[in-house]
Design a protein around this motif. Structure first.
Motif, PDB file in Angstrom:
ATOM      1  N   GLN A   1      38.924  47.190 -26.919  1.00  0.00           N
ATOM      2  CA  GLN A   1      39.336  47.691 -28.234  1.00  0.00           C
ATOM      3  C   GLN A   1      40.337  48.831 -28.075  1.00  0.00           C
ATOM      4  OE1 GLN A   1      39.187  47.073 -31.325  1.00  0.00           O
ATOM      5  NE2 GLN A   1      37.309  45.970 -31.884  1.00  0.00           N
ATOM      6  N   ILE A   2      40.000  49.778 -27.190  1.00  0.00           N
ATOM      7  CA  ILE A   2      40.907  50.911 -26.981  1.00  0.00           C
ATOM      8  C   ILE A   2      42.262  50.434 -26.470  1.00  0.00           C
ATOM      9  CG2 ILE A   2      41.269  53.021 -25.635  1.00  0.00           C
ATOM     10  CD1 ILE A   2      38.196  53.355 -25.607  1.00  0.00           C
ATOM     11  N   ALA A   3      42.244  49.474 -25.527  1.00  0.00           N
ATOM     12  CA  ALA A   3      43.497  48.975 -24.951  1.00  0.00           C
ATOM     13  C   ALA A   3      44.379  48.331 -26.006  1.00  0.00           C
ATOM     14  CB  ALA A   3      43.198  47.978 -23.827  1.00  0.00           C
ATOM     15  N   THR A   4      43.787  47.557 -26.918  1.00  0.00           N
ATOM     16  CA  THR A   4      44.602  46.898 -27.939  1.00  0.00           C
ATOM     17  C   THR A   4      45.173  47.903 -28.939  1.00  0.00           C
ATOM     18  OG1 THR A   4      42.646  46.436 -29.329  1.00  0.00           O
ATOM     19  CG2 THR A   4      43.324  44.731 -27.758  1.00  0.00           C
ATOM     20  N   HIS A   5      44.585  49.096 -29.020  1.00  0.00           N
ATOM     21  CA  HIS A   5      45.116  50.128 -29.902  1.00  0.00           C
ATOM     22  C   HIS A   5      46.123  51.041 -29.202  1.00  0.00           C
ATOM     23  CE1 HIS A   5      41.671  49.016 -32.503  1.00  0.00           C
ATOM     24  NE2 HIS A   5      42.423  49.506 -33.469  1.00  0.00           N
ATOM     25  N   ILE A   6      46.149  51.026 -27.870  1.00  0.00           N
ATOM     26  CA  ILE A   6      47.152  51.832 -27.153  1.00  0.00           C
ATOM     27  C   ILE A   6      48.551  51.317 -27.441  1.00  0.00           C
ATOM     28  CG2 ILE A   6      48.042  52.397 -24.852  1.00  0.00           C
ATOM     29  CD1 ILE A   6      45.149  52.507 -23.888  1.00  0.00           C
ATOM     30  N   GLY A   7      48.690  49.992 -27.489  1.00  0.00           N
ATOM     31  CA  GLY A   7      49.990  49.398 -27.780  1.00  0.00           C
ATOM     32  C   GLY A   7      50.105  48.020 -27.168  1.00  0.00           C
ATOM     33  N   PRO A   8      51.115  47.226 -27.579  1.00  0.00           N
ATOM     34  CA  PRO A   8      51.295  45.890 -26.997  1.00  0.00           C
ATOM     35  C   PRO A   8      51.481  45.954 -25.488  1.00  0.00           C
ATOM     36  CG  PRO A   8      52.675  46.188 -28.954  1.00  0.00           C
ATOM     37  CD  PRO A   8      52.108  47.535 -28.619  1.00  0.00           C
TER      38      PRO A   8
ATOM     39  N   ASN B   1      36.614  58.413 -21.327  1.00  0.00           N
ATOM     40  CA  ASN B   1      37.720  57.798 -22.075  1.00  0.00           C
ATOM     41  C   ASN B   1      38.314  58.787 -23.074  1.00  0.00           C
ATOM     42  OD1 ASN B   1      37.904  55.252 -20.920  1.00  0.00           O
ATOM     43  ND2 ASN B   1      36.358  54.360 -22.260  1.00  0.00           N
ATOM     44  N   LEU B   2      37.443  59.517 -23.767  1.00  0.00           N
ATOM     45  CA  LEU B   2      37.933  60.503 -24.735  1.00  0.00           C
ATOM     46  C   LEU B   2      38.805  61.553 -24.071  1.00  0.00           C
ATOM     47  CD1 LEU B   2      34.727  61.109 -26.932  1.00  0.00           C
ATOM     48  CD2 LEU B   2      36.820  59.929 -27.603  1.00  0.00           C
TER      49      LEU B   2
END
Length: 513
Positions: free
Chosen positions: A255-262, A401-402
């Motif tokens: 989830q975090i990776a998909t929000h970092i960017g394409p 992660n935070l």
């Protein structure tokens, strides 16, 4: 049985699997690059992989293999055959239900794992997840077969089986990518799962252990009431929680990776593929060999043999995983450039993936050590302690992660996983020491110091080579040739240093079960 020979067989065959898996990822990177659609495939493929770890080599194997080994040691092959039949029956019907539910709920699962995907990528991921769900059923039955074969010390077929998945994805993906696009990869996964299941039959038949699945209601009820199945389910419950914790961490990270960017999910996945090489060579191979042997030693109440097996495994973890960790830390960019810098995979993608590789390198020792330490608990049919540890480590990983992701991006995700693995491994080691299951053999400090000195010499060579050569500017053939030469030289330096420092490799090689 020579332990190193058995582990070497598994390691060599697993290496073939990892090499073909790497070729698979190279093909994806070259054909499609790192973008929203490749992220969609990584998210969709993560769903069956996640459930495979729950129902296959994860919780199920952790409960099944020790129970199977104990049943065979106590009651012989005939009783073990009955347990295999009952377990296969229960597993088959449970998997059928899971696959049907997964196909229906694929869009929701994609949203849970990859909420950062755009509408088009979400739709593509949902379609691919539906196509790949039958793979879960196949792989869970493959895990049952592998448990039987490993208990009979037939390690080759289970170790080589994953190659069929990679070859299927490569062949079908290459043949159909122009007409199906990224969806061709999902078709290859589904076909690969069927092929992996098909090759198990002859190996099991030669042992007289080909499972008979019950289709009548009375047979299914009898299977559920089988005492061995009940014992597996009791042991599987906490193991399921433990594996579930790991998969929850994976879901959060995706989830975090998909929000970092394409492209971020792809960078982390490609880095993970590199990390899997040393994990397979050392951790997976040692875990596969040690689990049934530890279970048999525990069943025979041979505490000295139990501790000696763990000690041998941990020495090999240090000997094999530490140089690999240093290589990932100081030689990441050349590795990524040689393996992925083709076609649509750009220099910026190389830089981001290399940073993620270094993040994994921080915790590689822990990732590999867990493969040796956790079976020490499973062989004692203690699945609760690893679960408790995993729950705490999950919280710690997300706190990391935070702290790290805002500063390091995708590399922060990898570093958090690595640091969490180090904490997990240290805790497992301490738990085995505290309960008296493991006592360190003589000469550990001297052995560790010699290995560290040898690794330092090797790491210095890799660092100089990484700094002096223009890896991104070299032609792809030159890059590959230089990497082969540098890695060969590094391995030679490491081996010679170990010999000069007096590490007794022959004693490790001669260890017998």
């Amino acid at each position: 049985m020579n332990l190193l020979r058995a582990a070497g067989t598994v390691s060599a065959l697993t290496l073939i699997s990892r090499v073909t898996g790497l070729v698979r990822e190279q093909m994806v990177a070259a054909l499609f690059g790192a973008n929203a659609m490749t992220d969609a495939f990584q998210v969709a493929f993560r769903i069956p992989n996640m459930l495979r770890r729950l129902f296959a080599e994860g919780a199920f194997s952790q409960a099944f293999v020790p129970t199977l080994a104990a049943e065979r040691a106590a009651h012989g092959d005939e009783a073990t055959r009955g347990l295999v039949n009952a377990t296969a029956t229960v597993l088959f019907w449970a998997l059928l239900a899971v696959c049907l539910l997964g196909i229906a709920g694929a869009p929701l699962l994609v949203l849970m794992i990859g909420g950062g995907l755009g509408p088009e990528a979400h739709e593509a991921a949902s379609t691919m997840a539906r196509w790949m769900f039958p793979y879960i059923g196949c792989m869970s039955l493959v895990a049952l077969s592998a448990g039987v074969l490993n208990t009979w010390q037939r390690f080759a077929v289970p170790a080589i089986t994953p190659v069929l998945l990679n070859l299927s994805v490569i062949a079908i993906g290459w043949a159909l990518h122009e007409c199906l696009g990224i969806l061709a990869m999902a078709v290859g996964v589904m076909v690969g799962g069927v092929l992996q299941l098909a090759v198990q039959g002859p190996a099991l038949a030669r042992l007289g252990m080909l499972p008979r699945i019950g289709f009548r209601a009375s047979s299914v009820r009898a299977a559920w009431r089988h005492e061995g199945v009940r014992r597996i389910l009791r042991n599987m419950a906490p193991a399921l929680l433990g594996v579930g914790v790991a998969q929850l961490s994976l879901i959060i990270n995706t989830q975090i990776a998909t929000h970092i960017g394409p492209g971020a999910a792809t960078w982390v996945t490609l880095a993970d593929r590199l990390m899997e090489f040393p994990t397979a060579l050392a951790g997976v191979a040692l875990g596969v060999v040690l689990t049934p042997l530890l279970s048999a030693a525990k069943a025979k109440a041979s505490d000295a043999d139990f501790s000696a097996l763990l000690d041998w495994g941990l020495r090999l973890v240090l000997l094999l995983a530490l140089p690999c960790a240093v290589a990932l830390l100081v030689f990441a960019q050349p590795l990524v450039a040689v393996l992925y810098h083709y076609g649509a995979f750009q220099a910026a993608d190389v830089a981001q993936t290399a940073r993620a590789v270094q993040g994994y390198g921080v915790g590689l020792m822990g990732i590999v050590a867990i493969k040796v330490l956790a079976p020490g608990f499973y062989a004692r049919q203690d699945t609760r302690t690893p679960v408790k540890i995993a729950l705490v480590v999950l919280v710690v990983t997300q706190l990391l992660n935070l702290a790290l992701v805002p500063r390091l991006g995708a590399a922060g995700l990898a570093a958090s996983i690595g640091l969490g693995a180090l904490i997990n491994a240290a805790w497992l080691w301490w738990g085995l020491r505290r309960c008296g299951a493991y006592q360190a053999g003589a000469g550990w400090w001297g052995f560790a110091l010699r290995v560290v000195l040898a690794v330092t010499a090797m790491g210095a060579l890799l660092y100089v080579a990484q700094q002096q050569l223009p890896w991104l500017g070299l032609h792809k053939g030159e890059r590959a040739a230089w990497m082969a030469g540098v890695l060969s030289a590094a391995a030679l330096v490491y081996g010679v240093a170990l010999t000069l420092l007096g590490v007794n490799l022959r004693a490790l090689m001669r260890q017998r079960a």
